[in-house]
Design a protein around this motif. Structure first.
Motif, PDB file in Angstrom:
ATOM      1  N   ASP A 368       0.810  -1.217   0.000  1.00  0.00           N
ATOM      2  CA  ASP A 368       0.000   0.000   0.000  1.00  0.00           C
ATOM      3  C   ASP A 368       0.843   1.266   0.000  1.00  0.00           C
ATOM      4  N   GLU A 369       2.162   1.115  -0.251  1.00  0.00           N
ATOM      5  CA  GLU A 369       3.068   2.259  -0.216  1.00  0.00           C
ATOM      6  C   GLU A 369       3.414   2.730  -1.627  1.00  0.00           C
ATOM      7  N   PRO A 370       3.908   3.976  -1.759  1.00  0.00           N
ATOM      8  CA  PRO A 370       4.353   4.448  -3.075  1.00  0.00           C
ATOM      9  C   PRO A 370       5.455   3.554  -3.632  1.00  0.00           C
ATOM     10  N   SER A 371       5.532   3.454  -4.945  1.00  0.00           N
ATOM     11  CA  SER A 371       6.513   2.582  -5.578  1.00  0.00           C
ATOM     12  C   SER A 371       7.895   3.219  -5.571  1.00  0.00           C
ATOM     13  N   LEU A 372       8.896   2.380  -5.796  1.00  0.00           N
ATOM     14  CA  LEU A 372      10.269   2.867  -5.894  1.00  0.00           C
ATOM     15  C   LEU A 372      10.403   3.866  -7.046  1.00  0.00           C
ATOM     16  N   LEU A 373       9.667   3.641  -8.133  1.00  0.00           N
ATOM     17  CA  LEU A 373       9.725   4.552  -9.281  1.00  0.00           C
ATOM     18  C   LEU A 373       9.182   5.927  -8.919  1.00  0.00           C
ATOM     19  N   THR A 374       8.225   5.981  -7.998  1.00  0.00           N
ATOM     20  CA  THR A 374       7.706   7.261  -7.522  1.00  0.00           C
ATOM     21  C   THR A 374       8.702   7.933  -6.584  1.00  0.00           C
ATOM     22  N   ASP A 375       9.342   7.141  -5.725  1.00  0.00           N
ATOM     23  CA  ASP A 375      10.361   7.688  -4.832  1.00  0.00           C
ATOM     24  C   ASP A 375      11.506   8.310  -5.617  1.00  0.00           C
ATOM     25  N   MET A 376      11.882   7.692  -6.734  1.00  0.00           N
ATOM     26  CA  MET A 376      12.980   8.207  -7.551  1.00  0.00           C
ATOM     27  C   MET A 376      12.664   9.595  -8.112  1.00  0.00           C
ATOM     28  N   LYS A 377      11.393   9.929  -8.184  1.00  0.00           N
ATOM     29  CA  LYS A 377      10.956  11.256  -8.635  1.00  0.00           C
ATOM     30  C   LYS A 377      10.672  12.181  -7.453  1.00  0.00           C
ATOM     31  N   ASN A 378      11.063  11.754  -6.256  1.00  0.00           N
ATOM     32  CA  ASN A 378      10.795  12.524  -5.043  1.00  0.00           C
ATOM     33  C   ASN A 378       9.302  12.763  -4.864  1.00  0.00           C
ATOM     34  N   ARG A 379       8.509  11.749  -5.220  1.00  0.00           N
ATOM     35  CA  ARG A 379       7.058  11.741  -5.093  1.00  0.00           C
ATOM     36  C   ARG A 379       6.377  12.788  -5.984  1.00  0.00           C
ATOM     37  N   LYS A 380       7.054  13.203  -7.027  1.00  0.00           N
ATOM     38  CA  LYS A 380       6.460  14.174  -7.957  1.00  0.00           C
ATOM     39  C   LYS A 380       6.399  13.544  -9.343  1.00  0.00           C
ATOM     40  N   GLY A 381       5.560  12.527  -9.463  1.00  0.00           N
ATOM     41  CA  GLY A 381       5.461  11.793 -10.710  1.00  0.00           C
ATOM     42  C   GLY A 381       6.090  10.430 -10.592  1.00  0.00           C
ATOM     43  N   THR A 382       6.290   9.769 -11.734  1.00  0.00           N
ATOM     44  CA  THR A 382       6.881   8.438 -11.779  1.00  0.00           C
ATOM     45  C   THR A 382       7.985   8.413 -12.824  1.00  0.00           C
ATOM     46  N   VAL A 383       9.101   7.806 -12.469  1.00  0.00           N
ATOM     47  CA  VAL A 383      10.241   7.739 -13.377  1.00  0.00           C
ATOM     48  C   VAL A 383       9.915   6.905 -14.617  1.00  0.00           C
ATOM     49  N   ASN A 384      10.343   7.373 -15.770  1.00  0.00           N
ATOM     50  CA  ASN A 384      10.292   6.610 -17.013  1.00  0.00           C
ATOM     51  C   ASN A 384      11.618   5.859 -17.119  1.00  0.00           C
ATOM     52  N   LEU A 385      11.591   4.547 -16.891  1.00  0.00           N
ATOM     53  CA  LEU A 385      12.830   3.778 -16.833  1.00  0.00           C
ATOM     54  C   LEU A 385      13.597   3.806 -18.145  1.00  0.00           C
ATOM     55  N   LEU A 386      12.898   3.726 -19.269  1.00  0.00           N
ATOM     56  CA  LEU A 386      13.588   3.767 -20.561  1.00  0.00           C
ATOM     57  C   LEU A 386      14.347   5.076 -20.724  1.00  0.00           C
ATOM     58  N   GLU A 387      13.691   6.182 -20.367  1.00  0.00           N
ATOM     59  CA  GLU A 387      14.360   7.485 -20.465  1.00  0.00           C
ATOM     60  C   GLU A 387      15.589   7.550 -19.559  1.00  0.00           C
ATOM     61  N   GLU A 388      15.434   7.052 -18.322  1.00  0.00           N
ATOM     62  CA  GLU A 388      16.551   7.124 -17.378  1.00  0.00           C
ATOM     63  C   GLU A 388      17.715   6.234 -17.815  1.00  0.00           C
ATOM     64  N   TRP A 389      17.416   5.065 -18.372  1.00  0.00           N
ATOM     65  CA  TRP A 389      18.489   4.207 -18.888  1.00  0.00           C
ATOM     66  C   TRP A 389      19.209   4.871 -20.056  1.00  0.00           C
ATOM     67  N   LEU A 390      18.475   5.521 -20.947  1.00  0.00           N
ATOM     68  CA  LEU A 390      19.088   6.218 -22.082  1.00  0.00           C
ATOM     69  C   LEU A 390      19.963   7.368 -21.592  1.00  0.00           C
TER      70      LEU A 390
END
Length: 526
Positions: A368-390
């Motif tokens: 029930d907690e925010p995802s790791l991808l949301t934490d990576m955005k400091n709770r301001k959206g969700t990280v796009n993994l493809l973009e971050e890998w590029l």
């Protein structure tokens, strides 16, 4: 036959990885014994001794805080452990302690010592543990410059015990790896050999503590984050019974049920078992009377289970020889000196899946907690993994390679860990049945001594040893056992059943008496 082939290929792969990293560090020149000498006797004393000196007015609190300030400034350019400090405020608070004690009689000072056993002693915390006014970024670039607005409860309790916060130390990005490196503050080095990692996620604390830059450290442990740095850096660390130490304020980003988590604990890292006990009694109301229980423990009446060689899986690394020998020596000492009943531990499960069992528990507590991808955005959206890998491939990455790898794995394999065959409750039940109420288990923390920087990314199965204790909520104490031929710390961990922390701590104290405990990584000229 297939098992033999897999074992050989695993060994071949790991040997090749080690050779590559050793060659990569050859051009760097000398990497050992780089720390300056220790020239103040306060730096090598236990926190309990420092507190006694202060109460007896053998040393002023100000002089002790100043000694650790100077030591941090001397070693930090080499190990890169401290990321933010409050030296002037700490010295001011130390002067206030001195003024208070100078106005007391000897009897009043003794009474103060009972109420505040750590009065005047400095301490540090890993950067995700909130210390008011100090950095709380968790290594995220998006949190650059952010400061804690309050103290974590564990910091408050240490303050109530009289201790003085000095600094906060480096962690991996979002605490999600066993090496302390992030894009914001860089990489922390092992004080015994700067080409090696001090571990994570409390690696900054482990490195600073071993370097005598602090006498007391606050760590947190999710999959070994207290025990691994303690092992790699040759200090003591204790993962307490889940719930003993409050997690309030032990994470930069808020979670709904974080303070009720069982898989994560906060706990002490110290250079002596005695300090672990006093620190725990100060941090955890449930640890009241712990020192007496440790002292009263009859080691000869314990059931000592041991595991040395490996995990009975061709996919897992076999424990290296120097660690096997150290573990055997510890086992023999307990058997011969105390007459303890000993037995070889038989794993009640396929330990190649220990991390999977740990992930099963993590998945349940995080549902029930925010995802790791949301934490990576400091709770301001969700990280796009493809973009971050590029971005990372192009040299413009905002996140570490390790965090990108972990987040990608969790995104695509998360549901696998909800599989009933990895149910952590089954593993816990079996472990409790074997250990009972008077059993402890001696086993490695990791299957090898501190590896080269970056090397752990090449093999993930090494965390099975620590993962099983976290998954099953078993308290565990990391104990140093001298140095290897390469000058790197050896050690083990002692697991026991919840609420019986005094058993593992008593065994740790016995091993400290025999093997000497922490060994300085730098010359001592006092």
């Amino acid at each position: 036959m297939l098992s033999v082939i897999i074992s050989f290929l695993t060994w071949l792969y790991l040997s090749a990885v080690r050779c590559v990293f050793r060659l990569l560090w050859l051009p760097a020149g000398p990497t050992k014994f780089l720390l300056p000498p220790i020239d103040d006797p306060a730096l090598v004393q236990s926190a309990c001794t420092l507190a006694l000196w202060i109460r007896q007015r053998k040393r002023s609190a100000e002089s002790i805080v100043e000694a650790f300030r100077r030591r941090v400034e001397a070693v930090n350019p080499i190990i890169n452990a401290v990321v933010d400090e409050r030296f002037e405020a700490a010295l001011r608070e130390a002067r206030e302690v001195d003024q208070r004690l100078d106005a007391c009689t000897q009897e009043e000072r003794e009474e103060t010592g009972r109420a505040q056993p750590l009065l005047g002693v400095p301490f540090t915390a890993k950067e995700n543990v909130l210390v008011k006014g100090l950095s709380c970024t968790h290594g995220l670039v998006l949190r650059r410059g952010m400061k804690a607005e309050r103290d974590a409860e564990v910091v408050c309790r240490l303050r109530e015990a009289g201790a003085i916060p000095l600094a906060v130390t480096n962690v991996p990005e979002l605490g999600m790896w066993i090496e302390s490196i992030n894009p914001l503050y860089g990489r922390t080095a092992n004080p015994y050999d700067v080409s090696r990692t001090p571990g994570g996620s409390s690696g900054g604390e482990g490195a600073l503590l071993a370097s005598c830059g602090t006498p007391l450290s606050i760590g947190t442990d999710l999959i070994g984050s207290i025990r691994i740095p303690s092992f790699y850096c040759g200090t003591f660390g204790h993962k307490p019974t889940s719930g003993w130490v409050s997690l309030d304020g032990c994470r930069c980003l808020p979670y709904k049920n974080y303070i009720n988590r069982k898989i994560t604990v906060a706990g002490p890292m110290c250079r002596s078992v005695g300090d672990l006990v006093v620190f725990l009694e100060s941090m955890a109301p449930r640890a009241a009377g712990l020192a007496a229980r440790v002292a009263d423990t009859d080691i000869g009446a314990l059931k000592i289970c041991r595991w040395v060689d490996g995990l009975d899986s061709p996919w897992c690394r076999r424990t290296e020889k120097s660690l096997r020998e150290a573990l055997h020596a510890a086992h023999q000492h307990l058997q011969n000196s105390f007459g303890a009943t000993t037995c070889r531990f038989q794993w009640p499960m396929d330990m190649v899946h220990a991390v999977d069992i740990w992930l099963n528990k993590l998945a349940g507590e995080n549902k029930d907690e925010p995802s790791l991808l949301t934490d990576m955005k400091n709770r301001k959206g969700t990280v796009n993994l493809l973009e971050e890998w590029l971005r990372w491939v192009c040299g413009r990455g905002r996140h570490s390679f390790t965090l990108l790898t972990v987040s990608t794995s969790l995104k695509y394999f998360y549901k696998k860990f909800l599989n009933p065959r990895f149910d952590w409750r089954n593993a816990q039940k079996k472990m409790l049945e074997i250990l009972g109420q008077n059993g402890v288990l001696l086993m490695p923390v990791m299957p090898e001594v501190a590896p080269f920087h970056g090397e752990p990314q090449c093999f993930w199965k090494d965390m099975n040893f620590t993962a099983i204790a976290s998954a099953t909520e078993l308290p565990s104490t990391s104990v140093p056992l001298g140095l290897s031929k390469e000058g790197l710390p050896l050690g083990l961990q002692i697991m026991t059943t919840p609420g019986n922390d005094h058993l593992s701590l008593a065994v740790a104290a016995a091993l400290e008496d025999k093997f000497g405990g922490w060994i300085s990584p730098s010359p001592i000229t006092i």
